[in-house]
Enzyme design. Sequence first.
Site, PDB file in Angstrom:
ATOM      1  N   GLU A 158     -29.186 109.381  -4.085  1.00 38.21           N
ATOM      2  CA  GLU A 158     -30.642 109.208  -3.964  1.00 38.21           C
ATOM      3  C   GLU A 158     -30.938 108.033  -3.022  1.00 38.21           C
ATOM      4  O   GLU A 158     -32.059 107.565  -2.957  1.00 38.21           O
ATOM      5  CB  GLU A 158     -31.275 109.009  -5.323  1.00 38.21           C
ATOM      6  CG  GLU A 158     -30.777 107.806  -6.088  1.00 38.21           C
ATOM      7  CD  GLU A 158     -31.664 107.532  -7.283  1.00 38.21           C
ATOM      8  OE1 GLU A 158     -31.889 108.453  -8.060  1.00 38.21           O
ATOM      9  OE2 GLU A 158     -32.136 106.397  -7.397  1.00 38.21           O
ATOM     10  N   CYS A 169     -29.352 111.053 -10.480  1.00 41.26           N
ATOM     11  CA  CYS A 169     -27.957 110.627 -10.675  1.00 41.26           C
ATOM     12  C   CYS A 169     -26.964 111.772 -10.812  1.00 41.26           C
ATOM     13  O   CYS A 169     -25.793 111.533 -11.087  1.00 41.26           O
ATOM     14  CB  CYS A 169     -27.865 109.732 -11.911  1.00 41.26           C
ATOM     15  SG  CYS A 169     -28.875 108.260 -11.802  1.00 41.26           S
ATOM     16  N   THR A 219     -29.578  96.945 -13.733  1.00 45.71           N
ATOM     17  CA  THR A 219     -28.503  97.946 -13.843  1.00 45.71           C
ATOM     18  C   THR A 219     -28.204  98.701 -12.549  1.00 45.71           C
ATOM     19  O   THR A 219     -27.117  99.269 -12.419  1.00 45.71           O
ATOM     20  CB  THR A 219     -28.852  99.000 -14.919  1.00 45.71           C
ATOM     21  OG1 THR A 219     -30.134  99.547 -14.612  1.00 45.71           O
ATOM     22  CG2 THR A 219     -28.843  98.403 -16.305  1.00 45.71           C
ATOM     23  N   HIS A 248     -22.860 110.391 -18.355  1.00 41.54           N
ATOM     24  CA  HIS A 248     -23.545 109.530 -17.379  1.00 41.54           C
ATOM     25  C   HIS A 248     -23.898 108.198 -18.039  1.00 41.54           C
ATOM     26  O   HIS A 248     -24.286 108.159 -19.207  1.00 41.54           O
ATOM     27  CB  HIS A 248     -24.800 110.232 -16.866  1.00 41.54           C
ATOM     28  CG  HIS A 248     -25.652 109.352 -16.014  1.00 41.54           C
ATOM     29  ND1 HIS A 248     -25.159 108.706 -14.905  1.00 41.54           N
ATOM     30  CD2 HIS A 248     -26.956 108.981 -16.122  1.00 41.54           C
ATOM     31  CE1 HIS A 248     -26.126 107.984 -14.367  1.00 41.54           C
ATOM     32  NE2 HIS A 248     -27.221 108.129 -15.085  1.00 41.54           N
ATOM     33  N   LYS A 301     -25.788 101.688 -23.597  1.00 41.52           N
ATOM     34  CA  LYS A 301     -26.231 102.224 -24.884  1.00 41.52           C
ATOM     35  C   LYS A 301     -26.297 103.757 -24.906  1.00 41.52           C
ATOM     36  O   LYS A 301     -25.847 104.393 -25.853  1.00 41.52           O
ATOM     37  CB  LYS A 301     -27.635 101.676 -25.188  1.00 41.52           C
ATOM     38  CG  LYS A 301     -27.656 100.736 -26.360  1.00 41.52           C
ATOM     39  CD  LYS A 301     -29.055 100.278 -26.644  1.00 41.52           C
ATOM     40  CE  LYS A 301     -29.043  99.288 -27.798  1.00 41.52           C
ATOM     41  NZ  LYS A 301     -30.326  98.658 -28.002  1.00 41.52           N
ATOM     42  N   SER A 361     -32.254 112.378 -13.472  1.00 43.47           N
ATOM     43  CA  SER A 361     -33.660 112.398 -13.868  1.00 43.47           C
ATOM     44  C   SER A 361     -34.400 113.454 -13.075  1.00 43.47           C
ATOM     45  O   SER A 361     -34.050 113.772 -11.948  1.00 43.47           O
ATOM     46  CB  SER A 361     -34.296 111.030 -13.622  1.00 43.47           C
ATOM     47  OG  SER A 361     -33.804 110.110 -14.551  1.00 43.47           O
TER      48      SER A 361
END
Lengths: 135, 344
Positions: free
Chosen positions: B80, B112, B153, B234, B239, B296
């Site tokens: 991207e 992603c 991130t 992914h 978390k 996404s």
Amino acid sequence: MNIPRFWRKINNRYNLMGTKCENCGQTYFPPRNICPNCRREGEIVEHSFEDEIGELITYTIIRSAAEDHEKETPYILGIIELEENTRLTSQIVNCEIEDVEIGMKLKPVFRKLGEQSKDGLLFYGVKFSPIGKEE
Amino acid sequence: MTGIVSYGVYVPKYRIKVEEIAKVWKEDPESIKKGLKVNQKSAPGQDEDTATIAVEAARNAIKRQEISGEEIEAIYVGSESHPYAVKPTATIVAEAIKATPNLTAADYEFACKAGTAGIQNCMGLVNSDMAKMGMAIGADVSQGAPGDALEYTAGSGGAAYIIGKEDVIAKIKKTTSYTTDTPDFWRREGERYPRHGGRFTGKPGYFSHVIGATKSLMDKMDTEPNEYDYAVFHQPNGKFPVRAAKKLGFNKKQYQDCLVVNKIGNTYSGSTLIGLASVLDESSPGDKIIATSYGSGAGSDSFHIEVTSKIKEVREKGPKVNYFLEESKYLSYGEYARNKEKVR
């Protein structure tokens, strides 16, 4: 750099493609069309340096660069020896200024060399990086 | 059977710690680290972008199996953050691995998961004998707006996979996808940074698609979570993949080896593929791997992979993921902003 000039040299810049004289064995980068030693006796063929480990012969630290590279300063510019005394000038990356040493072993890496302008073509090619611990 | 012939990874050596970013925006680094389970992320050098990362990963993949570039008849680069809006990254890679001119090439974009979409495309070409081998790359120098949560991130890195039928190091026995129009994250044409729906990226986005694709694959393969040696998901943060793995019924031993996000951040199109590479680096012949990406927008691709005896002779010929995790130089926020051209 104009577009045709960059495009003509893509294979040389991306893959360290030089030339070799089959008569005397001397290699050249940038490529030469004629061997200065053998002249018409020599036969020039393509020769790739891309897998070769180079040695840093000498270097300088660029602190005041041309307009295209002024945001990259300070950076290391070195003369690297490949095989058969073939030497080329390249930026040394992944190396802190305090860590650069004459004689260090270097490998070619693929990096951005510059750009025509903010909305112009991007120029890619080879720079050199110190060899990692595992290599 | 069609599978992975070789793989290669590249992650730039630069890192920035959560503390360094939090200091600039007057935020509490400990609560960010606890919330995201990320301590630092990778960042590119000034002269690195998606094209240079893709080329380095592609060359590492070629080196592992000593393949000639001419044997690669398709290249797809998923990202991207392609350096050009119009002009393919894939042609730059093709030229740099000497695969030109007899091949097909294109760039993909699906947040992603564009890299795993490339693997599926290569599988189609190889299965139908339209190509002997194809290369799929997922690479990014992902963007996070200054001060945005993504800035903690959004990392840089990539991986390349060569897909073919002969000398495979891992068979891909099945792949399935799960796709809906879920607007959890986007970047409008001409905009520098993406925007996202905050917590909306979680349940309706990541979890719905990752769990949907993984369950669908296990249904089709008639397998249970305990039949897999490794589970790769992914990694947008530390978390989400753990929570998804637990919901699906996988245990820590199955998913912990692929978790690299706490050291290099979310490498977007590279994330699932680098996680899978870290598992291939350590796996044994006969091991079963389930790998699920997430992009996404939204979609997930899930793969059932079985490692062959060929893995042992191939994987030592290229740098492993650990090599890139260990080699790091820490940047100040100012240096990071310069490298990422946040300051122009």
